[in-house]
Motif scaffolding. Structure first.
Motif, mmCIF file in Angstrom:
data_model
loop_
_atom_site.group_PDB
_atom_site.id
_atom_site.type_symbol
_atom_site.label_atom_id
_atom_site.label_comp_id
_atom_site.label_asym_id
_atom_site.label_seq_id
_atom_site.Cartn_x
_atom_site.Cartn_y
_atom_site.Cartn_z
ATOM 1 N N GLU A 28 0.850 -1.189 0.000
ATOM 2 C CA GLU A 28 0.000 0.000 0.000
ATOM 3 C C GLU A 28 0.887 1.240 0.000
ATOM 4 O OE1 GLU A 28 -3.133 0.486 -0.371
ATOM 5 O OE2 GLU A 28 -3.793 -1.610 -0.311
ATOM 6 N N ASP A 29 0.299 2.375 -0.391
ATOM 7 C CA ASP A 29 1.044 3.644 -0.371
ATOM 8 C C ASP A 29 1.610 3.908 1.018
ATOM 9 O OD1 ASP A 29 0.741 4.350 -3.024
ATOM 10 O OD2 ASP A 29 -1.137 5.418 -2.694
ATOM 11 N N GLY A 30 2.870 4.355 1.027
ATOM 12 C CA GLY A 30 3.526 4.681 2.293
ATOM 13 C C GLY A 30 4.216 3.513 2.955
ATOM 14 N N GLN A 31 4.031 2.310 2.433
ATOM 15 C CA GLN A 31 4.642 1.120 3.044
ATOM 16 C C GLN A 31 6.113 1.029 2.649
ATOM 17 O OE1 GLN A 31 2.444 -2.502 2.373
ATOM 18 N NE2 GLN A 31 4.243 -3.798 2.700
ATOM 19 N N ALA A 32 6.951 0.747 3.637
ATOM 20 C CA ALA A 32 8.374 0.576 3.370
ATOM 21 C C ALA A 32 8.623 -0.840 2.845
ATOM 22 C CB ALA A 32 9.188 0.809 4.635
#
Length: 369
Positions: free
Chosen positions: A86-90
């Protein structure tokens, strides 16, 4: 009784004149009191215009960019089976981001494997035929043309086997590419993929931004490009963290100016271990351009702005004089003054909303810079 009428008239006239004189005197006194009140001095604080040292810096606005921005896409057409991020996941380098439906690709691998087996069988037959013809040719049992035909079939069979293996490798590679991996360590951004979506080759599905280090990209005018030197230290500030200053160094200087802007693109590398700086943020950069310069300055509180022009009230002989000034850079809590004042002039720094040009001033105190 008749004789007293002239005397009564005289008394009446005297009384009327006295009343008029009293009224006039009262009006004059009241006007004097109002005038006295109107020129009552206004208590203010002043500060002297003095020279100070201004840092010799170049200030530019730029944009934060990821050190690496990897655009993720598929190498071939297919349907998305899973999305694992997902967006923002490292994510780490090599992590699986999404997978494609590989049923058709698995079938293609089976077909390629069958083709390999078939061509290998044909090759074995061609090799046996060639050996037999070669033996017979040595005994003059077959013609040279028959032997050459057998040799040609052997060469063709070898080529077909090689092509079959190449096709099998391509099919197996497609199976591997059905799991799309991250090429760098970073953070997921701009995810546009959805489960079940049929994608075409090269279509952007998401991006992985490497932001442990970032670039702050600025455009430098021709007149200032000589100040930008590789490795030079630059301070960076962003509105999101007003009390924090980041430090970077100039890492890239484009040697060619932009065709339209005629400005040079410069990249400042900034460590971003806590990932506070995000790609797309606006940043204010400050580059030290040389030794400090001497300039005239006054407290910024003395500046009055009206219709885009800057004014101060100069205290001259306890009287306010509205004066137009040309301002420069902000130096801590001081404002640089390029024109309009001389060193030693006193300017009013408070009650500016109550002063008019020419008002009398009661200077209660002054401050030193």
């Amino acid at each position: 009784m008749i004789k007293n009428k002239p005397r009564t008239r005289t008394v009446m006239i005297i009384l009327i004149l006295a009343l008029l004189a009293g009224t006039a005197t009262w009006r004059i006194y009241n006007a004097q009191q109002q005038a006295a009140l109107s020129i009552q001095p206004l208590a203010v604080t002043t500060a002297e215009a003095r020279t100070t040292q201004k840092p010799n810096t170049l200030k530019l606005t730029g944009t934060v960019e990821g050190m690496t921005s990897a655009i993720i896409s598929s190498r071939f057409a297919g349907k998305i089976d899973q999305i694992l991020v997902e967006d923002g996941q490292a994510v780490q380098k090599g992590a699986t981001l999404l997978t494609l439906d590989t049923i058709e690709m698995a079938n293609a691998v089976r077909i390629a494997q069958n083709n390999v087996r078939q061509t290998e069988a044909n090759l074995n037959t061609a090799q046996a035929d060639y050996q037999r013809y070669n033996t017979l040719y040595a005994k003059n049992a077959v013609t040279k043309q028959q032997l050459e035909s057998a040799e040609a079939r052997l060469i063709t069979s070898r080529t077909e086997v090689d092509n079959a293996y190449a096709n099998l490798n391509n099919s197996q590679k497609q199976i591997e590419d059905g799991s799309i991996l991250s090429p760098v360590t970073g953070v997921i951004a701009n995810k546009a993929a959805t489960i079940g979506q049929v994608v075409s080759p090269g279509a952007a599905l998401l991006s992985v931004e490497q932001i442990d280090q970032v670039y702050v990209v600025v455009n430098v005018e021709q007149k200032d490009i000589a100040l930008a030197k590789m490795g030079a230290a630059v301070t960076v500030n962003v509105d999101a963290y007003p009390d924090q200053t980041f430090t970077g160094t100039i890492a890239v200087i484009n040697p060619v100016a932009g065709n339209e802007s005629r400005m040079f693109r410069v990249k400042i590398k900034v460590d971003n271990a806590n990932q506070l700086l995000k790609p797309g943020m606006f940043a204010q950069t400050t580059l030290t351009a040389g030794e400090p310069v001497t300039t005239l300055a006054i407290p910024r509180s003395a500046i009055l702005t009206q219709k885009g022009l800057h004014y101060v009230y100069v205290a001259t002989n306890h009287q306010a004089k509205k004066t137009l000034v040309e301002t420069g850079d902000l130096i801590d809590n001081l404002m640089e003054v390029k024109a309009g004042l001389r060193p030693g002039m006193s300017v009013v720094i408070d009650n500016l909303d109550k002063i008019k040009d020419g008002d009398a001033l009661l200077i209660e105190g002054g401050i030193s810079q």
